[in-house]
Design a protein around this motif. Structure first.
Motif, PDB file in Angstrom:
ATOM      1  N   PHE A  42      -1.292  -0.987  -2.691  1.00 32.09           N
ATOM      2  CA  PHE A  42      -1.401  -1.796  -1.478  1.00 32.09           C
ATOM      3  C   PHE A  42      -1.525  -0.939  -0.221  1.00 32.09           C
ATOM      4  O   PHE A  42      -1.997  -1.436   0.808  1.00 32.09           O
ATOM      5  N   ARG A  43      -1.135   0.315  -0.280  1.00 29.86           N
ATOM      6  CA  ARG A  43      -1.125   1.153   0.916  1.00 29.86           C
ATOM      7  C   ARG A  43      -2.482   1.277   1.604  1.00 29.86           C
ATOM      8  O   ARG A  43      -2.547   1.216   2.840  1.00 29.86           O
ATOM      9  N   GLY A  46      -2.972  -1.830   3.650  1.00 34.86           N
ATOM     10  CA  GLY A  46      -2.036  -1.849   4.766  1.00 34.86           C
ATOM     11  C   GLY A  46      -2.423  -0.862   5.850  1.00 34.86           C
ATOM     12  O   GLY A  46      -2.339  -1.175   7.051  1.00 34.86           O
ATOM     13  N   GLN A 230       4.033  -5.050   2.581  1.00 33.52           N
ATOM     14  CA  GLN A 230       4.109  -3.626   2.291  1.00 33.52           C
ATOM     15  C   GLN A 230       5.546  -3.128   2.382  1.00 33.52           C
ATOM     16  O   GLN A 230       5.987  -2.307   1.566  1.00 33.52           O
ATOM     17  N   SER A 233       7.288  -4.076  -0.741  1.00 29.31           N
ATOM     18  CA  SER A 233       6.849  -3.218  -1.840  1.00 29.31           C
ATOM     19  C   SER A 233       7.530  -1.856  -1.766  1.00 29.31           C
ATOM     20  O   SER A 233       7.992  -1.316  -2.777  1.00 29.31           O
TER      21      SER A 233
END
Length: 287
Positions: A42-43, A46, A230, A233
């Motif tokens: 996901f980074r 983001g 994020q 996570s």
């Protein structure tokens, strides 16, 4: 001195505890890998949406969204605190809650009101005990973040900001660095600031379709949601890493205690045997 039977019971008890901590260490290691994969996947999204938000804060569009406008003076503050639902993960939750509490005390000393949203059972329980003004919460997040559980509690804070009930919104969470290190952080997410987001000195602007208001309002809302997702996570990856390290330390400590108790047991047993032999020898000599 404890009897041999009592020492054997203590050794058995510590051995059972070591089995539990070893099993929890292995489970945490498995979950940690999955959590880190989700976090790293996901980074890029983001980071990209953060860059766009940074550029927008430095742009000069015909419409300025409420999330970009600075308010002065700041009378009320919103705080989102992210913790885990379960314990046994070292000082991870304690560190982020200590950071949040110290800032809450500072804001209160400045005469600012603080409204709290708690994600995670540990943070929810702590804020209740601290008599904080809880406006929303979400517990039972599971092993992966779920948008449907995030949106409701988050919307309470965003609506309060849009209505002017709070003038700034902060996020307190644990940021994953590596397996051995997790840092508690406090970040201001509203109003958006290009300096805080790391925008460059260049001037950015965009062409909006169908219009600037519809695009910017929706984009910045997605930005805030992505930021919270994020953070959750990162927190879950940090939780599993901290739990694995804590359970490994507990297993190692249990092994040390077992060795020490075994040594004491052997000494006690040897002393009892020596005493019995002395009594037999003494009795034979008397006869």
């Amino acid at each position: 001195m404890a009897s041999s039977k009592e020492i054997r019971m203590k050794i058995k008890s510590v051995q059972n505890t070591r089995k539990i901590t070893k099993a929890m260490e292995m489970v945490a290691a498995s979950k940690m890998r999955k959590a880190q994969e989700r976090m790293r996947a996901f980074r890029p999204y983001g980071d990209r949406i953060r860059n766009i938000a940074a550029h927008l804060s430095a742009a000069n569009p015909e419409y300025r969204p409420p999330f970009v406008l600075k308010r002065d003076p700041i009378k009320n503050v919103g705080l989102i605190v992210i913790t885990s639902d379960k314990g046994l993960c070292g000082g991870m939750n304690t560190n982020v809650l200590r950071l949040a509490l110290s800032n809450m005390k500072q804001w209160s000393a400045e005469g600012k009101g603080v409204r709290v949203t708690a994600f995670g059972n540990k943070g929810f329980g702590f804020m209740q005990r601290a008599s904080a003004e809880l406006v929303s919460h979400a517990v039972g997040m599971g092993d992966r973040p779920q948008f449907e559980k995030i949106l409701g509690p988050l919307k309470v804070q965003l609506d309060a900001y849009a209505k002017g009930e709070i003038d700034a919104l902060y996020l307190a969470n644990t940021r994953f660095v590596n397996t051995m290190k997790q840092d508690p952080t406090l970040e201001q997410i509203l109003p958006l600031s290009g300096e805080r987001l790391g925008t460059s000195d260049l001037t950015w602007d965009y062409i909006y379709e169908p219009d600037a208001k519809e695009v910017l309002d929706e984009l910045l809302l997605r930005y805030i949601e992505a930021l919270i997702y994020q953070a959750l996570s990162e927190n879950m990856a940090s939780e599993q890493s901290a739990r694995m390290v804590a359970m490994k330390a507990a297993s190692d400590n249990a092994s040390t205690v077992i060795e020490e108790l075994t040594l004491v047991y052997n000494k006690t047993r040897q002393a009892a045997i020596t005493k019995e032999l002395s009594e037999i020898v003494g009795g034979a000599a008397a006869v």
